[in-house]
Write an enzyme that holds these catalytic residues in place. Structure first.
Site, short mmCIF file in Angstrom:
data_model
loop_
_atom_site.label_atom_id
_atom_site.label_comp_id
_atom_site.label_asym_id
_atom_site.label_seq_id
_atom_site.Cartn_x
_atom_site.Cartn_y
_atom_site.Cartn_z
N TYR A 55 0.84 -1.20 0.00
CA TYR A 55 0.00 0.00 0.00
C TYR A 55 0.87 1.26 0.00
CZ TYR A 55 -4.09 2.88 0.64
OH TYR A 55 -5.09 3.81 0.44
N TYR B 98 -5.03 5.68 -8.00
CA TYR B 98 -5.35 5.55 -6.58
C TYR B 98 -6.80 5.09 -6.46
CZ TYR B 98 -6.02 6.83 -1.67
OH TYR B 98 -6.30 6.81 -0.34
#
Lengths: 136, 403
Positions: free
Chosen positions: B306, B356
């Site tokens: 992440y 994103y």
């Protein structure tokens, strides 16, 4: 200075922090049984499992733990550059609090800091931090 | 840490599988609503699996999504919805959605579960601008948010928060700007081999990285992920059923979440009070994950870490055991995370350079790698880690190419 963003001062868990700030006092939540503090404050002590916590007044001194100079404008009330500081209370490593300095001052990790109180309006004040001995 | 015995023989190991993946275009302005984006991604995932809307009986979502499971079901025309759930904030959600879907399938509550994330993160709700926060007079915080301790100071974004953490990592371990840059460059290199990535066709040198403007010291523009519009969805069902479907199944070998040892009330800002500000819930998640999966970091062919910020990759590589505490900077600088390294990360470009989608594009990318369908394919990929988080808690999955 006048800010459009004001803290909620009436929350049941955190209201006393702002009530004290309005009187020029800095308080934090501490456990009478184990001596640890909780920050953000909680009534229940996660360190020892007890409920014997209360607000205690701090002397208003601490050490600079980390900081960032914000150069990208997010909100019109906070013109850049400004510097966000994280200060660890001298009383306990369990509590670190935020502060804001104008501009991009030269800072050093661990340097002593002192609290002052910024009045947002007649009823609300925000504890702020500055390098020890530096005038507002 | 004590681990319950069940962790050693994780009941869910390889029992469920991702059988369909779908995504919309990734753009800076979709021109469409998030429900339409979610619907498109879900339909593509179903088509990829060879399943139809009538098969859908479960939908799980990120707690931050505007689209609810029942609204997505209505838009899809999925009349057999019988299970739905929300999980966690933002980046924590996708890996935990795999856990929710697994639980639903193994407990018999659903047979075909869609997990999705849809956001107009550039054209509508820019998290980098403090999310939906308005500019008018506003009372902030309270009701368990603890934002009253932070927002009135001007601490408003994740980027500022991670900047405070980055400074600590630099102070304690000597981490450098160039080491942060190594993360951004690895992701950009991968995006340049992934045609749908937003930053495809935009190579970046270390000089380019270092020349990007400061946002919140010590973090520069290229330490930040993209803000983008788009949606991703995946379909989860039992591994047994997956064998009869269109695509080679990718099993969910294990899933685990974890809280930091020094957890604090509130969302991301209270990390500033943790005794160790650079220690993540990912460490506890990882310890459980590797036991549940029966494999370790050195067994991973590829990893989707992440990457809301460059520092979050470094901290998670440490937390999940790819290197020691404080060694993340040197680890990424060594080239280990590049396509040719020991653990290629974010092989579609990640949040840094692909898009994103709040962690869901990492799930999709992991499945592509294990099917052998990725644009920048890692040869022979058999196991992929996906991590989520990294604040306030951590989440993680190991996916496996089905035998």
């Amino acid at each position: 200075m006048s800010y459009s963003i004001q803290p909620n001062t009436e929350d049941r868990e955190t209201g006393p922090f702002f009530a004290a700030a309005a009187e020029g006092r800095l308080v934090f939540r501490v456990c009478n049984d184990c001596g640890h503090a909780t920050q953000p404050p909680t009534e229940h002590c996660p360190w020892c499992g007890g409920w014997n916590t209360e607000w205690r007044q701090a002397q208003g001194r601490g050490r600079l733990h980390t900081w960032t100079t914000v150069t990208h404008q997010i909100h019109p009330d906070y013109p850049t550059p400004f510097t966000l500081v994280v200060v660890e209370l001298d009383e306990t490593p369990d509590v670190r609090l935020m502060g804001r300095l104008d501009g991009a001052p030269v800072l050093t990790a661990g340097q002593p800091m002192e609290v002052w109180f910024e009045k947002l309006n007649d009823d609300v004040a925000l504890p702020q931090w500055r390098p020890l001995g530096r005038p507002v | 840490m004590s681990l319950i015995d069940d962790d050693m023989t994780f009941a869910g190991r390889d029992k469920t599988a991702v059988v369909g993946i779908g995504q919309t275009d990734f753009t800076r302005n979709s021109g469409r609503g998030v429900l339409s984006l979610a619907t498109e991604a879900a339909l593509k995932a179903l088509a990829d699996a060879g399943l139809s809307v009538e098969d859908v009986d479960g939908i799980v979502r990120c707690g931050d999504d505007v689209v609810t499971p029942y609204t997505l079901a209505a838009s899809l025309g999925a009349k057999n919805l019988t299970y739905w759930a929300d999980t966690g904030p933002g980046g924590v959600a996708p890996c935990m959605m795999m856990g929710l879907a697994m639980g639903a399938v193994l407990s018999g509550q659903a047979k075909t579960v869609i997990a999705f994330r849809s956001l107009n993160g550039r054209s509508e709700t820019r998290l980098g601008a403090g999310g939906q926060r308005g500019v008018g007079a506003e009372i902030v915080g309270g009701r368990g948010s603890y934002d009253e301790y932070f927002l009135p100071y001007g601490l408003m974004t994740a980027g500022q928060t991670f900047a405070l953490m980055t400074r600590r990592h630099m102070l304690e371990y000597g981490t450098t700007a160039e080491q942060l840059g190594a993360v951004a460059m690895a992701c950009r290199e991968n995006a340049n081999r992934t045609p749908h990535a937003i930053m495809h066709g935009k190579p970046m040198s270390m000089d380019d990285y270092l020349a990007s403007r400061m946002i919140s010291t010590p973090l520069r523009l290229f330490d930040f992920c993209l803000e983008s519009d788009g949606a991703c969805a995946v379909v989860i069902t039992s591994t047994e059923r997956a064998k009869d479907l269109r695509k080679p199944p990718v099993t969910i070998r294990a899933v685990a979440g974890g809280a930091p040892l020094d957890a604090r009330a509130g969302m991301m800002f209270p990390v500033v009070s943790r005794h160790d500000m650079t220690e993540l819930g990912g460490r506890a998640a990882g310890e459980r994950l590797w036991k549940r999966a029966g494999v370790g970091p050195s067994d991973m062919s590829v990893a989707q870490i992440y990457d809301c910020f460059t520092i979050s990759v470094i901290l998670q590589l440490e937390a999940y055991g790819f290197c020691g505490k404080g060694e993340g900077g040197a680890f990424v600088e060594s080239g280990a995370i590049r396509a040719t390294g020991s653990i290629p990360i974010n092989t579609g470009g990640g949040h840094m350079s692909e898009a994103y989608v709040h962690g869901m594009n990492h799930i999709v990318q992991a499945v592509r790698q294990l099917r052998g369908e990725a644009d920048m394919q890692i040869p022979g990929a058999e196991l992929s880690l996906v991590t989520g988080g990294p604040l306030p808690i951590g989440s993680s999955v190991v996916f496996r190419k089905a035998a």
